[in-house]
Design a protein around this motif. Structure first.
Motif, PDB file in Angstrom:
ATOM      1  N   ASP A 251     -12.017  23.961  21.567  1.00 22.88           N
ATOM      2  CA  ASP A 251     -13.053  23.408  20.695  1.00 22.88           C
ATOM      3  C   ASP A 251     -14.265  24.339  20.670  1.00 22.88           C
ATOM      4  O   ASP A 251     -14.943  24.519  21.686  1.00 22.88           O
ATOM      5  CB  ASP A 251     -13.457  22.015  21.183  1.00 22.88           C
ATOM      6  N   GLY A 252     -14.542  24.898  19.502  1.00 22.46           N
ATOM      7  CA  GLY A 252     -15.651  25.831  19.351  1.00 22.46           C
ATOM      8  C   GLY A 252     -17.015  25.201  19.568  1.00 22.46           C
ATOM      9  O   GLY A 252     -17.943  25.852  20.043  1.00 22.46           O
ATOM     10  N   VAL A 253     -17.161  23.920  19.235  1.00 24.27           N
ATOM     11  CA  VAL A 253     -18.442  23.234  19.420  1.00 24.27           C
ATOM     12  C   VAL A 253     -18.792  23.199  20.906  1.00 24.27           C
ATOM     13  O   VAL A 253     -19.929  23.480  21.298  1.00 24.27           O
ATOM     14  CB  VAL A 253     -18.397  21.806  18.821  1.00 24.27           C
ATOM     15  N   VAL A 254     -17.826  22.869  21.741  1.00 27.39           N
ATOM     16  CA  VAL A 254     -18.055  22.837  23.189  1.00 27.39           C
ATOM     17  C   VAL A 254     -18.466  24.220  23.678  1.00 27.39           C
ATOM     18  O   VAL A 254     -19.432  24.371  24.430  1.00 27.39           O
ATOM     19  CB  VAL A 254     -16.797  22.346  23.946  1.00 27.39           C
ATOM     20  N   ALA A 255     -17.733  25.242  23.235  1.00 26.87           N
ATOM     21  CA  ALA A 255     -18.013  26.604  23.687  1.00 26.87           C
ATOM     22  C   ALA A 255     -19.422  27.043  23.289  1.00 26.87           C
ATOM     23  O   ALA A 255     -20.183  27.539  24.127  1.00 26.87           O
ATOM     24  CB  ALA A 255     -16.964  27.566  23.113  1.00 26.87           C
ATOM     25  N   TRP A 256     -19.769  26.860  22.028  1.00 29.34           N
ATOM     26  CA  TRP A 256     -21.088  27.308  21.567  1.00 29.34           C
ATOM     27  C   TRP A 256     -22.223  26.510  22.186  1.00 29.34           C
ATOM     28  O   TRP A 256     -23.238  27.078  22.603  1.00 29.34           O
ATOM     29  CB  TRP A 256     -21.175  27.285  20.040  1.00 29.34           C
ATOM     30  N   LEU A 257     -22.084  25.197  22.263  1.00 25.91           N
ATOM     31  CA  LEU A 257     -23.126  24.386  22.905  1.00 25.91           C
ATOM     32  C   LEU A 257     -23.308  24.800  24.364  1.00 25.91           C
ATOM     33  O   LEU A 257     -24.435  24.924  24.850  1.00 25.91           O
ATOM     34  CB  LEU A 257     -22.789  22.901  22.830  1.00 25.91           C
ATOM     35  N   GLY A 258     -22.198  25.002  25.056  1.00 22.43           N
ATOM     36  CA  GLY A 258     -22.266  25.389  26.459  1.00 22.43           C
ATOM     37  C   GLY A 258     -22.905  26.751  26.663  1.00 22.43           C
ATOM     38  O   GLY A 258     -23.798  26.918  27.502  1.00 22.43           O
ATOM     39  N   VAL A 259     -22.470  27.727  25.896  1.00 20.83           N
ATOM     40  CA  VAL A 259     -23.006  29.088  26.035  1.00 20.83           C
ATOM     41  C   VAL A 259     -24.492  29.130  25.684  1.00 20.83           C
ATOM     42  O   VAL A 259     -25.308  29.666  26.440  1.00 20.83           O
ATOM     43  CB  VAL A 259     -22.201  30.088  25.168  1.00 20.83           C
ATOM     44  N   ILE A 260     -24.854  28.546  24.558  1.00 20.60           N
ATOM     45  CA  ILE A 260     -26.266  28.569  24.146  1.00 20.60           C
ATOM     46  C   ILE A 260     -27.117  27.770  25.129  1.00 20.60           C
ATOM     47  O   ILE A 260     -28.219  28.199  25.500  1.00 20.60           O
ATOM     48  CB  ILE A 260     -26.428  28.062  22.696  1.00 20.60           C
ATOM     49  N   GLY A 261     -26.639  26.613  25.573  1.00 19.21           N
ATOM     50  CA  GLY A 261     -27.375  25.816  26.546  1.00 19.21           C
ATOM     51  C   GLY A 261     -27.617  26.579  27.838  1.00 19.21           C
ATOM     52  O   GLY A 261     -28.741  26.586  28.365  1.00 19.21           O
ATOM     53  N   LEU A 262     -26.585  27.241  28.352  1.00 16.77           N
ATOM     54  CA  LEU A 262     -26.747  28.024  29.581  1.00 16.77           C
ATOM     55  C   LEU A 262     -27.712  29.184  29.378  1.00 16.77           C
ATOM     56  O   LEU A 262     -28.559  29.462  30.242  1.00 16.77           O
ATOM     57  CB  LEU A 262     -25.394  28.547  30.071  1.00 16.77           C
ATOM     58  N   ILE A 263     -27.592  29.879  28.261  1.00 13.90           N
ATOM     59  CA  ILE A 263     -28.494  31.004  27.982  1.00 13.90           C
ATOM     60  C   ILE A 263     -29.948  30.534  27.941  1.00 13.90           C
ATOM     61  O   ILE A 263     -30.830  31.165  28.528  1.00 13.90           O
ATOM     62  CB  ILE A 263     -28.103  31.724  26.675  1.00 13.90           C
ATOM     63  N   LEU A 264     -30.196  29.417  27.259  1.00 15.23           N
ATOM     64  CA  LEU A 264     -31.561  28.897  27.183  1.00 15.23           C
ATOM     65  C   LEU A 264     -32.089  28.528  28.560  1.00 15.23           C
ATOM     66  O   LEU A 264     -33.247  28.830  28.898  1.00 15.23           O
ATOM     67  CB  LEU A 264     -31.624  27.685  26.249  1.00 15.23           C
ATOM     68  N   MET A 265     -31.261  27.888  29.371  1.00 13.41           N
ATOM     69  CA  MET A 265     -31.700  27.481  30.703  1.00 13.41           C
ATOM     70  C   MET A 265     -31.963  28.695  31.604  1.00 13.41           C
ATOM     71  O   MET A 265     -32.952  28.725  32.341  1.00 13.41           O
ATOM     72  CB  MET A 265     -30.673  26.548  31.335  1.00 13.41           C
ATOM     73  N   VAL A 266     -31.107  29.690  31.535  1.00 14.11           N
ATOM     74  CA  VAL A 266     -31.301  30.898  32.340  1.00 14.11           C
ATOM     75  C   VAL A 266     -32.547  31.645  31.873  1.00 14.11           C
ATOM     76  O   VAL A 266     -33.372  32.083  32.686  1.00 14.11           O
ATOM     77  CB  VAL A 266     -30.044  31.798  32.294  1.00 14.11           C
ATOM     78  N   PHE A 267     -32.705  31.778  30.557  1.00 15.89           N
ATOM     79  CA  PHE A 267     -33.886  32.469  30.030  1.00 15.89           C
ATOM     80  C   PHE A 267     -35.162  31.733  30.427  1.00 15.89           C
ATOM     81  O   PHE A 267     -36.149  32.359  30.815  1.00 15.89           O
ATOM     82  CB  PHE A 267     -33.808  32.610  28.508  1.00 15.89           C
ATOM     83  N   ALA A 268     -35.141  30.412  30.357  1.00 16.16           N
ATOM     84  CA  ALA A 268     -36.321  29.629  30.742  1.00 16.16           C
ATOM     85  C   ALA A 268     -36.645  29.836  32.220  1.00 16.16           C
ATOM     86  O   ALA A 268     -37.809  30.013  32.583  1.00 16.16           O
ATOM     87  CB  ALA A 268     -36.089  28.151  30.446  1.00 16.16           C
TER      88      ALA A 268
END
Length: 148
Positions: free
Chosen positions: A82-99
């Motif tokens: 499921d691409g939605v899971v992959a994109w939400l997960g990747v973007i969510g992790l990137i935002l949290m790490v960047f923050a």
């Protein structure tokens, strides 16, 4: 008595059943930390000097959240694609790490850290929830389909 197909299905299931829940819990801790900390600091000046008030708190939480999320979402991707899971997960992790690291490097301020962490944690929690639902409701695209 289990049929051979049941045994192979159980053997193919990774031992990560609770990882989505654990990852949602860790994301939720980041979210609670961001939203509740200003109230806690205002109410209890002693909290301002605690570990919870330290910007590194998010970095410590990420030590658990990133590997847990990568493993759980990776196994989910392997099963349901499921691409939605992959994109939400990747973007969510990137935002949290960047923050978590952006504030220490001066790329963002405390308000930016809070906003990015909240958005990232919510995205990651939604990814894990969807991942859990897809993995446990028969959306298995890792097995070849039988001809009709």
């Amino acid at each position: 008595m289990n049929r051979p197909n049941d045994i192979s299905a159980v053997a193919a299931e990774p031992p990560v059943r609770g990882l989505d829940a654990l990852a949602m819990l860790l994301s939720g801790l980041c979210l609670i930390h961001c939203l509740a900390l200003p109230l806690l600091v205002a109410a209890l000046p002693l909290a301002a000097s605690s570990l919870v008030a330290d910007e590194r708190f998010h970095q410590w939480l990420l030590l658990g959240a990133v590997p847990t999320s990568v493993i759980a979402l990776g196994w989910g991707w392997r099963r349901h694609r499921d691409g939605v899971v992959a994109w939400l997960g990747v973007i969510g992790l990137i935002l949290m790490v960047f923050a978590a690291f952006g504030i220490q490097t001066g790329l963002i301020d405390a308000d930016g850290e809070r906003v990015l962490t909240v958005i990232g944690a919510v995205m990651l929690a939604v990814a894990h929830l969807r991942n859990y639902q897809l993995r446990h409701h028969g959306h298995d695209h890792s097995q070849p389909h039988a001809p009709h």
